[in-house]
Design an enzyme around this catalytic site. Sequence first.
Site, PDB file in Angstrom:
ATOM      1  N   SER A   1       0.833  -1.210   0.000  1.00  0.00           N
ATOM      2  CA  SER A   1       0.000   0.000   0.000  1.00  0.00           C
ATOM      3  C   SER A   1       0.868   1.261   0.000  1.00  0.00           C
ATOM      4  CB  SER A   1      -0.987   0.000   1.169  1.00  0.00           C
ATOM      5  OG  SER A   1      -0.321   0.211   2.387  1.00  0.00           O
TER       6      SER A   1
ATOM      7  N   ARG B   1      21.649 -16.548   5.052  1.00  0.00           N
ATOM      8  CA  ARG B   1      21.405 -15.101   5.140  1.00  0.00           C
ATOM      9  C   ARG B   1      22.444 -14.340   4.315  1.00  0.00           C
ATOM     10  NH1 ARG B   1      19.102 -11.161   8.126  1.00  0.00           N
ATOM     11  NH2 ARG B   1      17.789 -12.620   9.247  1.00  0.00           N
TER      12      ARG B   1
ATOM     13  N   ARG C   1      12.924  -7.563   6.057  1.00  0.00           N
ATOM     14  CA  ARG C   1      14.197  -8.247   6.306  1.00  0.00           C
ATOM     15  C   ARG C   1      15.175  -7.249   6.894  1.00  0.00           C
ATOM     16  NH1 ARG C   1      14.763 -13.645   5.851  1.00  0.00           N
ATOM     17  NH2 ARG C   1      16.948 -13.328   5.276  1.00  0.00           N
TER      18      ARG C   1
ATOM     19  N   ASN D   1      13.269   4.460   5.260  1.00  0.00           N
ATOM     20  CA  ASN D   1      12.324   3.462   5.755  1.00  0.00           C
ATOM     21  C   ASN D   1      11.105   4.178   6.334  1.00  0.00           C
ATOM     22  OD1 ASN D   1      11.382   0.860   6.621  1.00  0.00           O
ATOM     23  ND2 ASN D   1      12.057   1.351   8.696  1.00  0.00           N
TER      24      ASN D   1
ATOM     25  N   HIS E   1       8.335   3.456   9.390  1.00  0.00           N
ATOM     26  CA  HIS E   1       8.069   2.577  10.526  1.00  0.00           C
ATOM     27  C   HIS E   1       6.729   2.972  11.143  1.00  0.00           C
ATOM     28  CE1 HIS E   1       8.873  -0.075  13.872  1.00  0.00           C
ATOM     29  NE2 HIS E   1       8.440   0.891  14.667  1.00  0.00           N
TER      30      HIS E   1
ATOM     31  N   THR F   1      20.040   3.587   9.434  1.00  0.00           N
ATOM     32  CA  THR F   1      21.413   3.435   9.921  1.00  0.00           C
ATOM     33  C   THR F   1      21.571   2.004  10.422  1.00  0.00           C
ATOM     34  OG1 THR F   1      20.659   4.261  12.060  1.00  0.00           O
ATOM     35  CG2 THR F   1      21.694   5.872  10.590  1.00  0.00           C
TER      36      THR F   1
ATOM     37  N   GLU G   1      21.670   0.695  13.306  1.00  0.00           N
ATOM     38  CA  GLU G   1      20.773   0.277  14.379  1.00  0.00           C
ATOM     39  C   GLU G   1      19.326   0.352  13.882  1.00  0.00           C
ATOM     40  OE1 GLU G   1      20.413   1.471  19.031  1.00  0.00           O
ATOM     41  OE2 GLU G   1      21.928   2.485  17.830  1.00  0.00           O
TER      42      GLU G   1
ATOM     43  N   GLU H   1       0.679   7.240   6.838  1.00  0.00           N
ATOM     44  CA  GLU H   1       1.870   6.725   6.133  1.00  0.00           C
ATOM     45  C   GLU H   1       1.811   7.127   4.658  1.00  0.00           C
ATOM     46  OE1 GLU H   1       3.079   2.628   6.650  1.00  0.00           O
ATOM     47  OE2 GLU H   1       2.259   2.524   8.666  1.00  0.00           O
TER      48      GLU H   1
HETATM   49  C1  GAR Z   1       3.525  -0.512   6.875  1.00  0.00           C
HETATM   50  O1  GAR Z   1       2.665  -0.264   7.935  1.00  0.00           O
HETATM   51  C2  GAR Z   1       4.939  -0.105   7.236  1.00  0.00           C
HETATM   52  O2  GAR Z   1       4.995   1.010   8.065  1.00  0.00           O
HETATM   53  C3  GAR Z   1       5.420  -1.338   7.956  1.00  0.00           C
HETATM   54  O3  GAR Z   1       4.896  -2.409   7.228  1.00  0.00           O
HETATM   55  C4  GAR Z   1       3.661  -2.008   6.614  1.00  0.00           C
HETATM   56  C5  GAR Z   1       3.750  -2.325   5.150  1.00  0.00           C
HETATM   57  O4  GAR Z   1       2.515  -2.115   4.535  1.00  0.00           O
HETATM   58  N1  GAR Z   1       6.850  -1.387   8.018  1.00  0.00           N
HETATM   59  C6  GAR Z   1       7.520  -1.923   9.031  1.00  0.00           C
HETATM   60  O5  GAR Z   1       6.969  -2.445   9.986  1.00  0.00           O
HETATM   61  C7  GAR Z   1       9.019  -1.860   8.916  1.00  0.00           C
HETATM   62  N2  GAR Z   1       9.634  -2.217  10.153  1.00  0.00           N
HETATM   63  P1  GAR Z   1       2.411  -1.993   2.965  1.00  0.00           P
HETATM   64  O6  GAR Z   1       3.071  -3.243   2.379  1.00  0.00           O
HETATM   65  O7  GAR Z   1       0.922  -1.981   2.697  1.00  0.00           O
HETATM   66  O8  GAR Z   1       3.102  -0.731   2.546  1.00  0.00           O
END
Ligand code: GAR
Length: 213
Positions: free
Chosen positions: A13, A65, A91, A107, A109, A141, A143, A174
């Site tokens: 999405s 991996r 990943r 990214n 989050h 980064t 971490e 988002e």
């Molecule tokens: C989203 O909510 C994104 O913020 C999260 O995965 C979902 C992906 O949804 N990302 C993480 O958790 C990264 N650590 P999407 O495939 O519909 O974009």
Amino acid sequence: MKKIVILISGRGSNLRSILQAQRLKAWEADTVQVIANRPQAHGIAVAKEFGVPVTILDHQACHSREEFDAQLLEKTQSFKPDLVVLAGFMRILSQEFVQFFQHRLMNIHPSLLPSFPGLKTHAAAIATGVKWHGATVHFVTQEMDVGPIIAQGAVPVFPDDTQPTLEQRVLQIEHSIYPQAIEWFIQGRLHIEHGNVRVEPAQQQFFQLPITP
Ligand code: GAR
């Protein structure tokens, strides 16, 4: 034209919201490739709908991996991206990958970092009783979930929220902050100073959804 490569694992999405913004706002950038680590990721269909070529790098088909990490780095480098976007890529990236794409790896989050790094952020928000939750776009980064924050979007948490209702609300924000952050990058407006990201000329880096449920 700047080149973008987007990495996904699932629904796609965020990928859709980025490709829509790229098209609607005629960005001086092109998403040249989507890379998925799961052959059944729904986002693959989203990429195809927008005519973006897809590479599938199935981590389960790799022996280790290290093998997956090496293939992912090599594949991503081969497209010479100006920006690598993680859009629900589940990943953990290798140190080499993060180092190679430093300051051009983003990214999203699903929490207001530094609250709730890691997984199951919506359940954690409900369990702790916070009244605001949201999403964070940041540079990656070494971490996990810690890099310089580019934009944050807040949504209210209602007493009767469940994990799915809260997730839906967070996804709405988002889908507006991620394209915005990418647009700033493309326009060369993001500057990192002492580990903090500024937009120049200055623009608000915090967003919120209307408070009404
Ligand atoms: C989203 O909510 C994104 O913020 C999260 O995965 C979902 C992906 O949804 N990302 C993480 O958790 C990264 N650590 P999407 O495939 O519909 O974009």
